[in-house]
Motif scaffolding. Sequence first.
Motif, PDB file in Angstrom:
ATOM      1  N   ALA A   1       0.838  -1.200   0.000  1.00 54.77           N
ATOM      2  CA  ALA A   1       0.000   0.000   0.000  1.00 54.77           C
ATOM      3  C   ALA A   1       0.877   1.255   0.000  1.00 54.77           C
ATOM      4  O   ALA A   1       0.585   2.228  -0.719  1.00 54.77           O
ATOM      5  CB  ALA A   1      -0.937  -0.009   1.202  1.00 54.77           C
ATOM      6  N   ASP A   2       1.974   1.245   0.787  1.00 58.67           N
ATOM      7  CA  ASP A   2       2.904   2.381   0.788  1.00 58.67           C
ATOM      8  C   ASP A   2       3.553   2.550  -0.579  1.00 58.67           C
ATOM      9  O   ASP A   2       3.689   3.676  -1.077  1.00 58.67           O
ATOM     10  CB  ASP A   2       3.991   2.179   1.856  1.00 58.67           C
ATOM     11  N   TYR A   3       3.958   1.436  -1.180  1.00 59.03           N
ATOM     12  CA  TYR A   3       4.570   1.479  -2.511  1.00 59.03           C
ATOM     13  C   TYR A   3       3.599   2.070  -3.534  1.00 59.03           C
ATOM     14  O   TYR A   3       3.969   2.934  -4.333  1.00 59.03           O
ATOM     15  CB  TYR A   3       4.993   0.068  -2.909  1.00 59.03           C
ATOM     16  N   ILE A   4       2.364   1.621  -3.498  1.00 55.06           N
ATOM     17  CA  ILE A   4       1.344   2.130  -4.436  1.00 55.06           C
ATOM     18  C   ILE A   4       1.096   3.610  -4.183  1.00 55.06           C
ATOM     19  O   ILE A   4       1.008   4.414  -5.126  1.00 55.06           O
ATOM     20  CB  ILE A   4       0.048   1.310  -4.315  1.00 55.06           C
ATOM     21  N   ARG A   5       0.985   4.007  -2.916  1.00 56.17           N
ATOM     22  CA  ARG A   5       0.738   5.408  -2.574  1.00 56.17           C
ATOM     23  C   ARG A   5       1.899   6.291  -3.043  1.00 56.17           C
ATOM     24  O   ARG A   5       1.687   7.362  -3.627  1.00 56.17           O
ATOM     25  CB  ARG A   5       0.543   5.553  -1.060  1.00 56.17           C
ATOM     26  N   ASP A   6       3.151   5.829  -2.822  1.00 60.54           N
ATOM     27  CA  ASP A   6       4.322   6.590  -3.268  1.00 60.54           C
ATOM     28  C   ASP A   6       4.338   6.728  -4.791  1.00 60.54           C
ATOM     29  O   ASP A   6       4.586   7.819  -5.321  1.00 60.54           O
ATOM     30  CB  ASP A   6       5.618   5.905  -2.808  1.00 60.54           C
ATOM     31  N   ASN A   7       4.067   5.629  -5.479  1.00 64.67           N
ATOM     32  CA  ASN A   7       4.026   5.685  -6.944  1.00 64.67           C
ATOM     33  C   ASN A   7       2.912   6.588  -7.441  1.00 64.67           C
ATOM     34  O   ASN A   7       3.078   7.298  -8.443  1.00 64.67           O
ATOM     35  CB  ASN A   7       3.875   4.283  -7.534  1.00 64.67           C
ATOM     36  N   GLN A   8       1.806   6.578  -6.770  1.00 64.82           N
ATOM     37  CA  GLN A   8       0.687   7.436  -7.164  1.00 64.82           C
ATOM     38  C   GLN A   8       1.054   8.910  -6.959  1.00 64.82           C
ATOM     39  O   GLN A   8       0.785   9.739  -7.830  1.00 64.82           O
ATOM     40  CB  GLN A   8      -0.564   7.080  -6.359  1.00 64.82           C
ATOM     41  N   LEU A   9       1.701   9.225  -5.837  1.00 63.17           N
ATOM     42  CA  LEU A   9       2.131  10.608  -5.596  1.00 63.17           C
ATOM     43  C   LEU A   9       3.164  11.048  -6.632  1.00 63.17           C
ATOM     44  O   LEU A   9       3.083  12.171  -7.158  1.00 63.17           O
ATOM     45  CB  LEU A   9       2.704  10.745  -4.183  1.00 63.17           C
ATOM     46  N   LYS A  10       4.110  10.160  -6.923  1.00 66.55           N
ATOM     47  CA  LYS A  10       5.115  10.485  -7.942  1.00 66.55           C
ATOM     48  C   LYS A  10       4.468  10.679  -9.303  1.00 66.55           C
ATOM     49  O   LYS A  10       4.832  11.585 -10.057  1.00 66.55           O
ATOM     50  CB  LYS A  10       6.174   9.385  -8.008  1.00 66.55           C
ATOM     51  N   ALA A  11       3.505   9.837  -9.618  1.00 67.38           N
ATOM     52  CA  ALA A  11       2.811   9.957 -10.909  1.00 67.38           C
ATOM     53  C   ALA A  11       2.037  11.269 -10.983  1.00 67.38           C
ATOM     54  O   ALA A  11       2.024  11.933 -12.026  1.00 67.38           O
ATOM     55  CB  ALA A  11       1.869   8.770 -11.116  1.00 67.38           C
ATOM     56  N   GLU A  12       1.413  11.664  -9.883  1.00 69.66           N
ATOM     57  CA  GLU A  12       0.685  12.929  -9.869  1.00 69.66           C
ATOM     58  C   GLU A  12       1.647  14.105 -10.040  1.00 69.66           C
ATOM     59  O   GLU A  12       1.345  15.056 -10.764  1.00 69.66           O
ATOM     60  CB  GLU A  12      -0.109  13.064  -8.571  1.00 69.66           C
ATOM     61  N   GLU A  13       2.810  14.027  -9.364  1.00 67.49           N
ATOM     62  CA  GLU A  13       3.811  15.078  -9.519  1.00 67.49           C
ATOM     63  C   GLU A  13       4.301  15.146 -10.963  1.00 67.49           C
ATOM     64  O   GLU A  13       4.456  16.233 -11.529  1.00 67.49           O
ATOM     65  CB  GLU A  13       4.995  14.826  -8.585  1.00 67.49           C
ATOM     66  N   ARG A  14       4.539  13.984 -11.562  1.00 64.20           N
ATOM     67  CA  ARG A  14       4.978  13.959 -12.962  1.00 64.20           C
ATOM     68  C   ARG A  14       3.909  14.503 -13.889  1.00 64.20           C
ATOM     69  O   ARG A  14       4.212  15.206 -14.860  1.00 64.20           O
ATOM     70  CB  ARG A  14       5.348  12.534 -13.374  1.00 64.20           C
TER      71      ARG A  14
END
Length: 161
Positions: free
Chosen positions: A56-69
């Motif tokens: 869940a942390d990995y998915i949340r981090d990737n989602q935040l990074k994707a939103e930033e990108r």
Amino acid sequence: MINSTILLAVEEVAKEGGLFDINATLPIMAIQFLLLAFVLDKIFYKPLGNAIDSRADYIRDNQLKAEERLIKAKQLAAQYEQELAESRKKSQKVIAAAQAEAEKIATTKLAEAQQEAQAKREQAAQEIEREKEAALQQLDAQVDSLSRQILEKLLGPELVR
């Protein structure tokens, strides 16, 4: 005979306390259940929970990074569109300046060509006028000559001079 033995066994069990006989078995079963729950918690549930949490942390981090990108990509797209619009404006100005310069050059060349054509017309008119004068002089000379010849024939050569 078999039926009667089963009946006797069931009656014997029923006399001892029935379905729930409270003796040392119930606390042992409770301790076994708690021990099983503890072992399952340590061996199975906590590692599984940790794996689920890390996922869940990995998915949340990737989602935040994707939103930033995505935000950065939108900013870059807006910046590129603005630069493209500025480039188009500059190119339109360059094109307009080139067209104005071409029109100026064309106008200058046309004026030069018209002046040259006018000069050639004037030169041709002067030449025609000179040739006309020369032709008129030659014609005058021929008219004079013919007039004398006619007069000589009519009046005689002695009287014309």
